[in-house]
Scaffold this motif. Structure first.
Motif, PDB file in Angstrom:
ATOM      1  N   MET A   1      33.444  97.844  78.145  1.00 50.82           N
ATOM      2  CA  MET A   1      33.421  98.536  76.875  1.00 50.82           C
ATOM      3  C   MET A   1      32.510  97.787  75.917  1.00 50.82           C
ATOM      4  N   ASN A   2      31.486  98.437  75.427  1.00 51.90           N
ATOM      5  CA  ASN A   2      30.556  97.827  74.488  1.00 51.90           C
ATOM      6  C   ASN A   2      30.957  98.146  73.060  1.00 51.90           C
ATOM      7  N   HIS A  24      26.908  93.308  65.428  1.00 50.08           N
ATOM      8  CA  HIS A  24      27.889  92.958  66.450  1.00 50.08           C
ATOM      9  C   HIS A  24      27.383  93.525  67.771  1.00 50.08           C
ATOM     10  N   LEU A  25      27.035  92.644  68.692  1.00 47.29           N
ATOM     11  CA  LEU A  25      26.612  93.064  70.025  1.00 47.29           C
ATOM     12  C   LEU A  25      27.530  92.397  71.031  1.00 47.29           C
ATOM     13  N   TYR A  29      27.825  87.778  67.329  1.00 46.63           N
ATOM     14  CA  TYR A  29      27.770  88.210  65.927  1.00 46.63           C
ATOM     15  C   TYR A  29      26.569  87.529  65.300  1.00 46.63           C
ATOM     16  N   SER A  30      25.752  88.297  64.597  1.00 47.93           N
ATOM     17  CA  SER A  30      24.599  87.708  63.922  1.00 47.93           C
ATOM     18  C   SER A  30      24.467  88.320  62.537  1.00 47.93           C
ATOM     19  N   VAL A  31      23.925  87.521  61.634  1.00 47.59           N
ATOM     20  CA  VAL A  31      23.815  87.942  60.244  1.00 47.59           C
ATOM     21  C   VAL A  31      22.468  87.491  59.694  1.00 47.59           C
ATOM     22  N   PHE A  59      17.851  86.404  62.133  1.00 47.53           N
ATOM     23  CA  PHE A  59      19.284  86.525  62.296  1.00 47.53           C
ATOM     24  C   PHE A  59      19.873  85.191  62.719  1.00 47.53           C
ATOM     25  N   TYR A  60      20.984  84.824  62.074  1.00 47.73           N
ATOM     26  CA  TYR A  60      21.747  83.642  62.463  1.00 47.73           C
ATOM     27  C   TYR A  60      22.796  84.119  63.448  1.00 47.73           C
ATOM     28  N   LYS A  61      22.746  83.613  64.683  1.00 46.29           N
ATOM     29  CA  LYS A  61      23.603  84.137  65.738  1.00 46.29           C
ATOM     30  C   LYS A  61      24.747  83.184  66.054  1.00 46.29           C
ATOM     31  N   THR A  62      25.917  83.765  66.268  1.00 42.69           N
ATOM     32  CA  THR A  62      27.091  83.021  66.707  1.00 42.69           C
ATOM     33  C   THR A  62      27.807  83.850  67.748  1.00 42.69           C
TER      34      THR A  62
END
Length: 141
Positions: A1-2, A24-25, A29-31, A59-62
């Protein structure tokens, strides 16, 4: 499920409007933020930016274990929440007035610490005096 979603929030952080892009991928999570300028941005300008300058965003990715679920919020409740946030973040006055207020707060903090140290010094001085009197009293003739 994506669970993929993208959201854009426009906020006013004095003196500029900023756009906050959240993505949200799956579990990532990136902002990214973008400064839009001092005047209120138009929807057309934001669409144009998204279409032609999207790749310029950093994008800052976490990675996130818990995915944020977006749920429908009652419009009246949303209005109350927004109004409450605006009242909390409202900066009254001009840039100069805010700077003066900040300086005043810093001076107040310094005076408070000085007052505290003076009070402790006075207390120590009084203690030493009573100690000296006690020794004089028990000294003998």
């Amino acid at each position: 499920m994506n669970n993929n979603s993208l959201s854009c929030t426009i906020v006013f952080e004095s003196p500029f409007y900023k756009a906050i892009f959240e993505e949200h991928l799956n579990k990532a999570y990136s902002v990214a933020t973008l400064t839009l300028g001092p005047s209120e941005p138009k929807i057309e300008d934001i669409y144009y930016f998204i279409l032609f300058n999207w790749k310029k965003l950093n994008f800052y990715k976490t990675t996130s274990d818990s995915i944020i679920q977006h749920r429908k919020i009652n419009p009246k409740r949303l209005q109350r929440v927004v109004k409450k946030q605006i009242l909390q973040n409202k900066a009254v006055g001009t840039k100069a007035q805010n700077a003066i207020k900040k300086q005043h707060d810093e001076i107040k903090k310094v005076k408070r610490t000085n007052r505290r140290t003076d009070k402790l010094e006075q207390k120590e001085k009084k203690f030493q005096l009573t100690k000296k009197k006690r020794q004089q009293k028990h000294k003998g003739h």
